[in-house]
Enzyme design. Sequence first.
Site, PDB file in Angstrom:
ATOM      1  N   LYS A 171      -8.195 -11.819   1.563  1.00  0.00           N
ATOM      2  CA  LYS A 171      -7.864 -10.370   1.437  1.00  0.00           C
ATOM      3  C   LYS A 171      -6.401 -10.235   0.723  1.00  0.00           C
ATOM      4  O   LYS A 171      -6.384  -9.577  -0.174  1.00  0.00           O
ATOM      5  CB  LYS A 171      -8.046 -10.169   2.912  1.00  0.00           C
ATOM      6  CG  LYS A 171      -7.225  -8.781   3.166  1.00  0.00           C
ATOM      7  CD  LYS A 171      -7.036  -8.454   4.513  1.00  0.00           C
ATOM      8  CE  LYS A 171      -6.192  -7.528   4.962  1.00  0.00           C
ATOM      9  NZ  LYS A 171      -4.695  -7.679   4.656  1.00  0.00           N
ATOM     10  N   ASN A 172      -5.505 -11.140   1.182  1.00  0.00           N
ATOM     11  CA  ASN A 172      -4.237 -10.864   0.809  1.00  0.00           C
ATOM     12  C   ASN A 172      -3.891 -11.206  -0.678  1.00  0.00           C
ATOM     13  O   ASN A 172      -2.909 -10.807  -0.959  1.00  0.00           O
ATOM     14  CB  ASN A 172      -3.262 -11.617   1.585  1.00  0.00           C
ATOM     15  CG  ASN A 172      -2.872 -10.965   2.859  1.00  0.00           C
ATOM     16  OD1 ASN A 172      -3.766 -10.080   3.102  1.00  0.00           O
ATOM     17  ND2 ASN A 172      -2.400 -11.511   4.059  1.00  0.00           N
ATOM     18  N   CYS A 175       3.225   0.096  10.257  1.00  0.00           N
ATOM     19  CA  CYS A 175       1.778   0.008  10.650  1.00  0.00           C
ATOM     20  C   CYS A 175       2.015  -0.644  11.929  1.00  0.00           C
ATOM     21  O   CYS A 175       3.037  -0.574  12.586  1.00  0.00           O
ATOM     22  CB  CYS A 175       1.101  -1.166   9.779  1.00  0.00           C
ATOM     23  SG  CYS A 175       2.048  -2.740  10.026  1.00  0.00           S
ATOM     24  N   ARG A 200       7.911  -2.183   9.028  1.00  0.00           N
ATOM     25  CA  ARG A 200       7.901  -2.985   8.056  1.00  0.00           C
ATOM     26  C   ARG A 200       8.542  -2.409   6.731  1.00  0.00           C
ATOM     27  O   ARG A 200       8.073  -1.850   5.938  1.00  0.00           O
ATOM     28  CB  ARG A 200       6.285  -3.261   7.601  1.00  0.00           C
ATOM     29  CG  ARG A 200       5.708  -4.133   8.572  1.00  0.00           C
ATOM     30  CD  ARG A 200       4.245  -4.163   8.519  1.00  0.00           C
ATOM     31  NE  ARG A 200       3.754  -5.229   7.301  1.00  0.00           N
ATOM     32  CZ  ARG A 200       2.496  -5.636   7.326  1.00  0.00           C
ATOM     33  NH1 ARG A 200       1.669  -5.007   8.194  1.00  0.00           N
ATOM     34  NH2 ARG A 200       2.090  -6.467   6.646  1.00  0.00           N
ATOM     35  N   PRO A 201       9.803  -2.565   6.718  1.00  0.00           N
ATOM     36  CA  PRO A 201      10.516  -2.138   5.411  1.00  0.00           C
ATOM     37  C   PRO A 201      10.267  -2.560   4.126  1.00  0.00           C
ATOM     38  O   PRO A 201       9.615  -3.688   4.154  1.00  0.00           O
ATOM     39  CB  PRO A 201      12.220  -2.298   5.969  1.00  0.00           C
ATOM     40  CG  PRO A 201      12.072  -3.612   6.663  1.00  0.00           C
ATOM     41  CD  PRO A 201      10.787  -3.636   7.366  1.00  0.00           C
ATOM     42  N   ASP A 217      -0.579 -14.378  11.027  1.00  0.00           N
ATOM     43  CA  ASP A 217      -1.820 -13.708  11.179  1.00  0.00           C
ATOM     44  C   ASP A 217      -2.656 -14.474  12.082  1.00  0.00           C
ATOM     45  O   ASP A 217      -3.713 -13.940  12.178  1.00  0.00           O
ATOM     46  CB  ASP A 217      -2.403 -13.709   9.774  1.00  0.00           C
ATOM     47  CG  ASP A 217      -1.799 -12.331   8.992  1.00  0.00           C
ATOM     48  OD1 ASP A 217      -1.130 -11.624   9.522  1.00  0.00           O
ATOM     49  OD2 ASP A 217      -2.041 -12.238   7.706  1.00  0.00           O
ATOM     50  N   ARG A 272     -11.146  -3.913   8.156  1.00  0.00           N
ATOM     51  CA  ARG A 272     -10.299  -4.015   7.166  1.00  0.00           C
ATOM     52  C   ARG A 272     -10.145  -5.503   6.304  1.00  0.00           C
ATOM     53  O   ARG A 272      -9.922  -5.409   5.289  1.00  0.00           O
ATOM     54  CB  ARG A 272      -8.946  -3.628   7.458  1.00  0.00           C
ATOM     55  CG  ARG A 272      -8.722  -2.232   7.757  1.00  0.00           C
ATOM     56  CD  ARG A 272      -7.139  -1.875   7.924  1.00  0.00           C
ATOM     57  NE  ARG A 272      -6.302  -2.881   7.085  1.00  0.00           N
ATOM     58  CZ  ARG A 272      -5.345  -3.587   7.310  1.00  0.00           C
ATOM     59  NH1 ARG A 272      -4.831  -3.755   8.703  1.00  0.00           N
ATOM     60  NH2 ARG A 272      -4.905  -4.345   6.735  1.00  0.00           N
TER      61      ARG A 272
HETATM   62  C1  UD1 Z   1       2.081 -10.014   4.254  1.00  0.00           C
HETATM   63  C2  UD1 Z   1       0.573  -9.745   4.573  1.00  0.00           C
HETATM   64  C3  UD1 Z   1       0.471 -10.205   6.129  1.00  0.00           C
HETATM   65  C4  UD1 Z   1       1.094 -11.066   6.604  1.00  0.00           C
HETATM   66  C5  UD1 Z   1       2.587 -11.208   6.134  1.00  0.00           C
HETATM   67  C6  UD1 Z   1       3.457 -12.309   6.353  1.00  0.00           C
HETATM   68  C7  UD1 Z   1      -0.558  -8.766   2.711  1.00  0.00           C
HETATM   69  C8  UD1 Z   1      -1.406  -7.644   2.289  1.00  0.00           C
HETATM   70  N1  UD1 Z   1      -0.280  -8.808   3.781  1.00  0.00           N
HETATM   71  O1  UD1 Z   1       2.600  -8.709   4.583  1.00  0.00           O
HETATM   72  O2  UD1 Z   1      -1.104 -10.263   6.214  1.00  0.00           O
HETATM   73  O3  UD1 Z   1       1.204 -11.123   7.907  1.00  0.00           O
HETATM   74  O4  UD1 Z   1       2.564 -10.978   4.683  1.00  0.00           O
HETATM   75  O5  UD1 Z   1       2.662 -13.556   6.125  1.00  0.00           O
HETATM   76  O6  UD1 Z   1      -0.561  -9.837   1.909  1.00  0.00           O
HETATM   77  N2  UD1 Z   1      10.449  -7.418   5.212  1.00  0.00           N
HETATM   78  C9  UD1 Z   1      11.749  -6.679   4.923  1.00  0.00           C
HETATM   79  N3  UD1 Z   1      12.137  -6.161   3.874  1.00  0.00           N
HETATM   80  C10 UD1 Z   1      10.940  -5.956   2.899  1.00  0.00           C
HETATM   81  C11 UD1 Z   1       9.642  -6.613   3.104  1.00  0.00           C
HETATM   82  C12 UD1 Z   1       9.680  -7.409   4.177  1.00  0.00           C
HETATM   83  O7  UD1 Z   1      12.784  -6.763   5.920  1.00  0.00           O
HETATM   84  O8  UD1 Z   1      11.223  -5.359   1.725  1.00  0.00           O
HETATM   85  C13 UD1 Z   1      10.424  -8.293   6.466  1.00  0.00           C
HETATM   86  C14 UD1 Z   1       9.093  -7.609   7.412  1.00  0.00           C
HETATM   87  O9  UD1 Z   1       9.534  -6.620   8.194  1.00  0.00           O
HETATM   88  C15 UD1 Z   1       8.735  -9.100   7.948  1.00  0.00           C
HETATM   89  C16 UD1 Z   1       9.002 -10.232   7.148  1.00  0.00           C
HETATM   90  O10 UD1 Z   1      10.106  -9.565   5.978  1.00  0.00           O
HETATM   91  O11 UD1 Z   1       9.554  -9.129   9.180  1.00  0.00           O
HETATM   92  C17 UD1 Z   1       7.736 -10.554   6.248  1.00  0.00           C
HETATM   93  O12 UD1 Z   1       7.011  -9.310   5.681  1.00  0.00           O
HETATM   94  P1  UD1 Z   1       6.056  -9.704   4.305  1.00  0.00           P
HETATM   95  O13 UD1 Z   1       6.104 -11.158   4.015  1.00  0.00           O
HETATM   96  O14 UD1 Z   1       6.735  -8.667   3.342  1.00  0.00           O
HETATM   97  O15 UD1 Z   1       4.891  -9.133   5.079  1.00  0.00           O
HETATM   98  P2  UD1 Z   1       3.824  -8.205   4.109  1.00  0.00           P
HETATM   99  O16 UD1 Z   1       4.044  -8.495   2.483  1.00  0.00           O
HETATM  100  O17 UD1 Z   1       4.104  -6.848   4.479  1.00  0.00           O
END
Ligand code: UD1
Length: 426
Positions: A22-23, A117, A122-123, A305, A397
């Site tokens: 999925k990801n 979410c 999730r910034p 996850d 999903r």
């Molecule tokens: C992706 C995956 C999700 C998985 C996660 C961590 C997808 C669609 N989703 O989510 O299933 O659980 O990786 O492996 O691929 N953060 C910031 N600023 C940013 C972006 C992230 O502070 O701009 C923080 C988030 O709040 C979190 C951490 O970084 O604490 C990791 O998040 P991130 O790896 O970005 O997760 P997603 O890409 O949203």
Amino acid sequence: MEYLHIKGKQKIKGEIRVNGAKNAAVAILPAALLTEGVVKIDNLPRITDIDKLVDILNALGAKVSSSEERCLYIDSSGVDNFSPPPSLVNKFRASYYLMGVLLGRFGKVAIPMPGGCNLGPRPIDQHIKGFTALGAKVELEHGIVKIKAKKLRGAHIYLDVVSVGATINIMLAAVRAEGKTIIENAAKEPEIVDVANFLNAMGAQVIGTGTDVIKIQGVPELGQAEHTIIPDRIEAGTFMIATAATRGEALVTEVIPKHLDPIIAKLKEVGAYLEVGPDWVKVKGNNVLFPADVKTFPYPGFPTDLQAPMMVLLTQAPGISFITENVFEGRFRHVDELKKMGARIKLGGRTAIIEGGYELVSAPVRAMDLRGGAAFIIAGLISRGETVLAGVEHIDRGYEFIEERLKQLGVNVERKIISDEVFPGK
Ligand code: UD1
């Protein structure tokens, strides 16, 4: 409202082929918009997140067609719209990849801010930091993120947090930028490597994915390509944990075992028997389970996850287990529902303390996010009684027709419809 009816005390027994990740798929489908050529994407999971993305691609003017199941052809030559309809992208978290893609293709994008979410805040500051470094101007107007660049130019970007989404999004924006981009402190997830392989098949020049330094030499345009999505390590891990929890036996096929290393290691520690082949993993549950200390981390750490499913398994291991959630601070919403089923769990900050070895008892529960939903299915399978699980839309999903998949594994979970008002425990 749909719900799942799960009979307790069932044991998994069977063989299952793992679907496409999925990801990876939720980034690769939008990435098809980076080329005017036709791309073929195979091994797509049949999940609602993919259905939503196909609707968005169609709405933007792409022609999406299919000749075989799990395979799509995408022709983006007619796309001239850089503003996806808010009604389609609202509440759809992975819509953030449209930012990088439309910025990369058109130099501009206007899209609703991807919602928070159920995993807490999730910034997207690191995504924005990357776009800005590439020369874009980012504004937020009435909830719409507007990103514009006269010309995207390669840049040296150091991510402050290891983020899957930001790493991929910056890569998507940079492949057609002028010059060289370097992303440092990049995330290393296999799905990022898969996205890069697709981009490179279209003619991009991305090296270093799978390490924490990614280098992208921009190219003026991309061409056509064919790509097969990698197996979903989280789906595989879910079935593996469910097998260990039900003390069953399963052969999980078409996996890349290397991607499962952190899960295999933890399951062995907990007492399950594992055999690993070139593209399969055999799991056999053990009646004697041991407590464990699980800490989630970005890949190759234990995946966040699978934190919720792992928690259910640890409720069955006599003794005290610890789970520390290092990736998403709000990812413990499943705990209260598991407690309703008799789990003995205490929360202290980012750590859950699980007193295991007690029988779970069925209760009406509601999934509030995708992986929490998977955890409740496993809890339902091992508990005494019959569990009624609402919030199935979260599970759909990311897990394809979960009740049919579980049937292949020899357990009976039924999807039913009930009026929302009479849902037990509401
Ligand atoms: C992706 C995956 C999700 C998985 C996660 C961590 C997808 C669609 N989703 O989510 O299933 O659980 O990786 O492996 O691929 N953060 C910031 N600023 C940013 C972006 C992230 O502070 O701009 C923080 C988030 O709040 C979190 C951490 O970084 O604490 C990791 O998040 P991130 O790896 O970005 O997760 P997603 O890409 O949203």
